[in-house]
Design a protein around this motif. Sequence first.
Motif, short mmCIF file in Angstrom:
data_model
loop_
_atom_site.label_atom_id
_atom_site.label_comp_id
_atom_site.label_asym_id
_atom_site.label_seq_id
_atom_site.Cartn_x
_atom_site.Cartn_y
_atom_site.Cartn_z
N ILE A 1 24.02 7.26 -50.49
CA ILE A 1 24.87 8.42 -50.79
C ILE A 1 26.24 7.97 -51.29
N GLU A 2 26.74 6.85 -50.74
CA GLU A 2 28.05 6.35 -51.16
C GLU A 2 27.98 5.68 -52.52
N ARG B 1 22.32 4.42 -56.44
CA ARG B 1 21.82 3.06 -56.70
C ARG B 1 21.48 2.36 -55.40
N ALA B 2 20.33 1.73 -55.39
CA ALA B 2 19.90 0.97 -54.22
C ALA B 2 20.08 -0.51 -54.51
N ARG B 3 20.70 -1.22 -53.57
CA ARG B 3 20.91 -2.66 -53.74
C ARG B 3 20.44 -3.38 -52.51
N TYR B 4 20.00 -4.61 -52.70
CA TYR B 4 19.66 -5.43 -51.56
C TYR B 4 20.49 -6.70 -51.65
N GLN B 5 21.33 -6.93 -50.68
CA GLN B 5 22.28 -8.04 -50.66
C GLN B 5 23.06 -8.11 -51.97
N THR C 1 32.56 12.65 -52.69
CA THR C 1 31.63 12.37 -51.61
C THR C 1 32.35 12.36 -50.27
N LYS C 2 33.53 11.72 -50.26
CA LYS C 2 34.27 11.65 -49.01
C LYS C 2 34.63 13.02 -48.50
N GLN C 3 35.01 13.88 -49.44
CA GLN C 3 35.34 15.25 -49.06
C GLN C 3 34.15 15.92 -48.39
#
Lengths: 236, 234
Positions: free
Chosen positions: A63-64, A85-89, A231-233
């Motif tokens: 989400i971030e 976006r999905a990231r791994y390490q 998003t933070k809001q």
Amino acid sequence: MANPARSILHVGFLLAFSALAGTGVMAITHYHTKDRIEENKRQVLIRGLTSVLPNVKYDNDLIEDRITVGGPDKPGANKSLSIYRARYQGEPVAAVVTTIAPDGYSGPIRILVGIQYNGVISGVRVVEHRETPGLGDAIEAERSGWVFSFDGRSRQNTSPPQWQVKKDGGVFDQFTGATITPRAVVKAVHNSLQYFEMHREELFAVMENAGTADNQQKKSAAASDEMHAETKQQVK
Amino acid sequence: MTSVKTIVYDGLWKNNQALVALLGLCPLMAVTATAINGLALGIATTFVLILTNAVVALIRNHLKSEVRIPMFVLIIASVVTVIELLMNAYLHELYRVLGIFVALIVTNCTVIGRAEAFASKRSVHHSILDGLFIGLGFTIVLLLLGAFREALGYGTIFRQAELMFGEAASHMVITLADDFDGFLLAILPPGAFMGLAVLIAAKKAIDTRIHHRQRTIKVPNVQRVTDSNAPDML
């Protein structure tokens, strides 16, 4: 007999008062439920994002890690669209494109498309639509297995003419009594995939230090900052 | 004085809104593709009926006959919106299943019908009872029609029960026939009309049978007609 003018006035006040009271009750309910409704929507979004990345291993907060893209070639009917976006390490592994098929049978269809970094679709889910119950709603994962027919498809193993429903010469099933709905979904998924392949590097580059003087990247970085504030809001 | 017994009997059977008054057919037909959807919409409608009946009965002495209909509409719209917001907040999954049909309870003629015909003339507690039993009568028909169509269309009853009762209820699904292709017509709109027709016919048949029995008892020398569908006995 009461004077007619007074009677009309009385009736007017009665109606105005009812409208006021009704609106008041609604406003109070809205005020007390809106945070919970937002949170529910967030939970649904998280679940949706997770469901289109079933076999993808990632360790970041989806989400971030989101960007918003605009531009003339972006897929979907909305003005801008979010990509998670999905990231791994730190390494990019997959992205979820939220797109809208504008040409559903009864209005737009909102779709999540999970695409692995190598351009293979990991999952597709329809998150919102108004298609005919019992006919077009078979695009929902809960109602039929149709959306799973996208899993494992890519532009490499499925040529552009195959990205259509069977009736139009493609590889995807249509439903009995509903062709427009699956046709719209197939088109939207294909457009998202095309967009992803064309812009893959830029899409994932945004988070990295925008040291390169690339105009495109700067623009995207700005969009990303904006998105984060939003998003933070929402989280708050 | 309206007795509680009459209210119960009227709501559930004699004046059943779906089978006798034939009101609220749009949501009735649209959501009853499965039993759970029918049950959920029925319960939501029942809540709306109880609340609108209560509010209308409370203010019945202040109503002006010229503007009573717009006022009913205002009350109903407010109550439905409040229920919709509450469902969205606290029963989110169910809300997502029922979608637009929760908001469309506004257009259910049963609600305004009960406000006009009952709640605007009776006491608050009778109106609440009326809302409850009219709602229950409606819910039972939705549930029956949903179960009937689902059994024919999918070969199951109570599929997707987890949407309403949580994950623990997923075992509630009754599978009538494994490997059943489904009779698509039953879950399409025409299936709703046919299913409702079957239910109405069944109710009529039962009514006629009861009527015959009573006549037979009262006038013992009249030969009993075995064909329960004979309409001329009325």
